[in-house]
Design a protein around this motif. Structure first.
Motif, PDB file in Angstrom:
ATOM      1  N   GLU A 102       0.891  -1.138  -0.121  1.00 49.50           N
ATOM      2  CA  GLU A 102       0.132  -0.028   0.131  1.00 49.50           C
ATOM      3  C   GLU A 102       0.789   1.181   0.063  1.00 49.50           C
ATOM      4  O   GLU A 102       1.744   1.425   0.885  1.00 49.50           O
ATOM      5  CB  GLU A 102      -0.810   0.033   1.247  1.00 49.50           C
ATOM      6  CG  GLU A 102      -2.030  -0.766   1.092  1.00 49.50           C
ATOM      7  CD  GLU A 102      -3.107  -0.778   2.428  1.00 49.50           C
ATOM      8  OE1 GLU A 102      -3.301   0.533   2.782  1.00 49.50           O
ATOM      9  OE2 GLU A 102      -3.299  -1.638   2.935  1.00 49.50           O
ATOM     10  N   GLY A 103       0.462   2.146  -0.912  1.00 52.55           N
ATOM     11  CA  GLY A 103       1.249   3.384  -1.019  1.00 52.55           C
ATOM     12  C   GLY A 103       2.726   3.339  -1.393  1.00 52.55           C
ATOM     13  O   GLY A 103       3.244   4.385  -1.540  1.00 52.55           O
ATOM     14  N   ALA A 104       2.915   2.284  -2.033  1.00 53.70           N
ATOM     15  CA  ALA A 104       4.700   2.383  -2.776  1.00 53.70           C
ATOM     16  C   ALA A 104       4.487   2.845  -3.928  1.00 53.70           C
ATOM     17  O   ALA A 104       3.650   2.836  -4.677  1.00 53.70           O
ATOM     18  CB  ALA A 104       4.779   0.595  -2.562  1.00 53.70           C
ATOM     19  N   ASP A 105       5.631   3.502  -4.033  1.00 52.80           N
ATOM     20  CA  ASP A 105       5.955   3.860  -5.464  1.00 52.80           C
ATOM     21  C   ASP A 105       6.333   2.765  -6.349  1.00 52.80           C
ATOM     22  O   ASP A 105       7.272   1.968  -5.760  1.00 52.80           O
ATOM     23  CB  ASP A 105       6.844   4.869  -5.384  1.00 52.80           C
ATOM     24  CG  ASP A 105       6.286   6.273  -5.080  1.00 52.80           C
ATOM     25  OD1 ASP A 105       5.252   6.619  -5.211  1.00 52.80           O
ATOM     26  OD2 ASP A 105       7.089   7.247  -4.512  1.00 52.80           O
ATOM     27  N   PHE A 106       5.969   2.409  -7.424  1.00 54.11           N
ATOM     28  CA  PHE A 106       6.194   1.434  -8.443  1.00 54.11           C
ATOM     29  C   PHE A 106       6.227   1.951  -9.643  1.00 54.11           C
ATOM     30  O   PHE A 106       5.466   2.903 -10.389  1.00 54.11           O
ATOM     31  CB  PHE A 106       5.498   0.264  -8.234  1.00 54.11           C
ATOM     32  CG  PHE A 106       4.027   0.148  -8.470  1.00 54.11           C
ATOM     33  CD1 PHE A 106       3.737  -0.015  -9.976  1.00 54.11           C
ATOM     34  CD2 PHE A 106       3.014   0.978  -7.873  1.00 54.11           C
ATOM     35  CE1 PHE A 106       2.532  -0.192 -10.278  1.00 54.11           C
ATOM     36  CE2 PHE A 106       1.989   0.914  -8.167  1.00 54.11           C
ATOM     37  CZ  PHE A 106       1.485   0.400  -9.387  1.00 54.11           C
ATOM     38  N   SER A 107       7.121   1.254 -10.580  1.00 51.96           N
ATOM     39  CA  SER A 107       6.803   1.451 -12.211  1.00 51.96           C
ATOM     40  C   SER A 107       6.803   0.312 -12.611  1.00 51.96           C
ATOM     41  O   SER A 107       7.163  -0.905 -12.429  1.00 51.96           O
ATOM     42  CB  SER A 107       8.369   2.041 -12.692  1.00 51.96           C
ATOM     43  OG  SER A 107       8.837   3.361 -12.068  1.00 51.96           O
ATOM     44  N   VAL A 108       5.864   0.297 -13.879  1.00 48.32           N
ATOM     45  CA  VAL A 108       5.771  -0.663 -14.626  1.00 48.32           C
ATOM     46  C   VAL A 108       6.795  -0.798 -15.910  1.00 48.32           C
ATOM     47  O   VAL A 108       7.201   0.477 -16.394  1.00 48.32           O
ATOM     48  CB  VAL A 108       4.285  -0.788 -15.410  1.00 48.32           C
ATOM     49  CG1 VAL A 108       3.980  -1.856 -16.301  1.00 48.32           C
ATOM     50  CG2 VAL A 108       3.394  -0.813 -14.325  1.00 48.32           C
ATOM     51  N   GLY A 109       7.296  -1.991 -16.078  1.00 46.03           N
ATOM     52  CA  GLY A 109       8.128  -1.993 -17.347  1.00 46.03           C
ATOM     53  C   GLY A 109       7.644  -3.287 -18.187  1.00 46.03           C
ATOM     54  O   GLY A 109       7.076  -4.162 -17.687  1.00 46.03           O
ATOM     55  N   ILE A 110       8.323  -3.107 -19.675  1.00 43.33           N
ATOM     56  CA  ILE A 110       8.072  -4.307 -20.333  1.00 43.33           C
ATOM     57  C   ILE A 110       9.231  -4.675 -21.065  1.00 43.33           C
ATOM     58  O   ILE A 110      10.241  -3.685 -21.298  1.00 43.33           O
ATOM     59  CB  ILE A 110       7.211  -3.909 -21.346  1.00 43.33           C
ATOM     60  CG1 ILE A 110       6.432  -4.931 -22.518  1.00 43.33           C
ATOM     61  CG2 ILE A 110       7.405  -2.623 -22.391  1.00 43.33           C
ATOM     62  CD1 ILE A 110       5.411  -5.668 -21.889  1.00 43.33           C
ATOM     63  N   LYS A 111       9.624  -5.986 -21.279  1.00 42.12           N
ATOM     64  CA  LYS A 111      10.859  -6.426 -21.990  1.00 42.12           C
ATOM     65  C   LYS A 111      10.070  -7.181 -23.118  1.00 42.12           C
ATOM     66  O   LYS A 111       9.339  -7.993 -23.018  1.00 42.12           O
ATOM     67  CB  LYS A 111      11.469  -7.478 -21.116  1.00 42.12           C
ATOM     68  CG  LYS A 111      12.890  -7.826 -21.736  1.00 42.12           C
ATOM     69  CD  LYS A 111      13.620  -8.682 -20.697  1.00 42.12           C
ATOM     70  CE  LYS A 111      14.864  -8.981 -21.441  1.00 42.12           C
ATOM     71  NZ  LYS A 111      16.081  -9.874 -20.265  1.00 42.12           N
ATOM     72  N   PHE A 112      10.673  -6.891 -24.601  1.00 43.80           N
ATOM     73  CA  PHE A 112      10.307  -7.351 -25.601  1.00 43.80           C
ATOM     74  C   PHE A 112      11.401  -7.662 -26.638  1.00 43.80           C
ATOM     75  O   PHE A 112      12.204  -6.830 -26.705  1.00 43.80           O
ATOM     76  CB  PHE A 112       8.976  -6.565 -26.168  1.00 43.80           C
ATOM     77  CG  PHE A 112       9.549  -5.149 -26.599  1.00 43.80           C
ATOM     78  CD1 PHE A 112       9.724  -4.774 -27.999  1.00 43.80           C
ATOM     79  CD2 PHE A 112       9.563  -4.380 -25.417  1.00 43.80           C
ATOM     80  CE1 PHE A 112      10.172  -3.705 -28.005  1.00 43.80           C
ATOM     81  CE2 PHE A 112       9.943  -3.026 -25.782  1.00 43.80           C
ATOM     82  CZ  PHE A 112      10.144  -2.536 -27.060  1.00 43.80           C
ATOM     83  N   ARG A 113      11.216  -8.225 -27.646  1.00 46.74           N
ATOM     84  CA  ARG A 113      11.999  -8.557 -28.927  1.00 46.74           C
ATOM     85  C   ARG A 113      11.061  -8.088 -30.105  1.00 46.74           C
ATOM     86  O   ARG A 113       9.770  -8.531 -30.018  1.00 46.74           O
ATOM     87  CB  ARG A 113      12.605  -9.658 -28.846  1.00 46.74           C
ATOM     88  CG  ARG A 113      13.795  -9.830 -29.815  1.00 46.74           C
ATOM     89  CD  ARG A 113      14.492 -11.387 -29.837  1.00 46.74           C
ATOM     90  NE  ARG A 113      13.585 -12.501 -30.294  1.00 46.74           N
ATOM     91  CZ  ARG A 113      13.107 -13.246 -29.240  1.00 46.74           C
ATOM     92  NH1 ARG A 113      13.128 -13.044 -27.912  1.00 46.74           N
ATOM     93  NH2 ARG A 113      12.269 -14.038 -29.665  1.00 46.74           N
TER      94      ARG A 113
END
Length: 193
Positions: A102-113
């Motif tokens: 709860e309340g945490a800062d987070f980032s979404v990331g994607i890895k692809f080719r």
């Protein structure tokens, strides 16, 4: 008991820039032959990832999603969702929700080719619902990429996880990658709490 409504496709349509028209699609082989005698232009194309070694590869343009991940300063290791599992394997991400503090800062990331041809104007779209109601929508530009053997990684701006008693519960997330031509390269659902 009432079932939660399905997400509408309208929520997962990328925004359109007024006046922008998608250019004529050219194969990597066609692009590598343009201005072939201009050495500086050839170096510039190579810097963009227009690998002429892959110009002979046949087949439709293809984005191969490898992983969706969440990073946060409060995590010792990122949370990885393996996207190479196929349709049946991806269902496990729906059955086993990931937990975000709860309340945490987070980032979404994607890895692809990217394989075979250039993919232009890729966007990442994400719609988050709780109890059937949309609580968040994210649209991020990934960019344009030529085919190469190495994977690309893109991390999006950080956001803050909901907090408080009313924010607790399970959230349904639908993630999609779409390009300028409207080709959907990834579309799957996963749960978080």
């Amino acid at each position: 008991m009432m079932s939660a409504p399905r997400q509408t496709e309208d929520e997962l349509l990328p925004s359109q820039t007024e006046g922008y028209k998608v250019g004529q699609e050219k194969t990597l082989a066609e692009l590598s032959q343009l201005d072939k005698e201009d050495e500086s232009l050839q170096r510039w194309k190579a810097s963009l990832g227009l690998n002429t070694d892959l110009a002979g590869e046949a087949g439709p343009k293809k984005v191969v999603p490898i992983a969706l991940f969440l990073e946060s300063p409060s995590l010792t290791t990122p949370i990885d969702l393996d996207l190479t599992l196929g349709p049946e394997g991806l269902k496990k991400h729906k059955k086993d929700p990931i937990t975000i503090k709860e309340g945490a800062d987070f980032s979404v990331g994607i890895k692809f080719r990217v394989e075979n041809q250039i993919v232009s104007g890729m966007k990442y779209l994400q719609v988050v619902k709780r109890a059937g109601m949309t609580v968040d929508k994210m649209e991020e530009m990934i960019g344009s990429f030529g085919p190469q053997k190495d994977a690309h990684t893109k991390i999006f701006a950080s956001e803050e996880a909901p907090s408080g008693m009313m924010a607790r519960g399970t959230y349904n997330v639908r993630s999609r990658i779409v390009d300028d031509d409207g080709t959907i390269h990834m579309d799957f659902e996963w749960d978080q709490r």
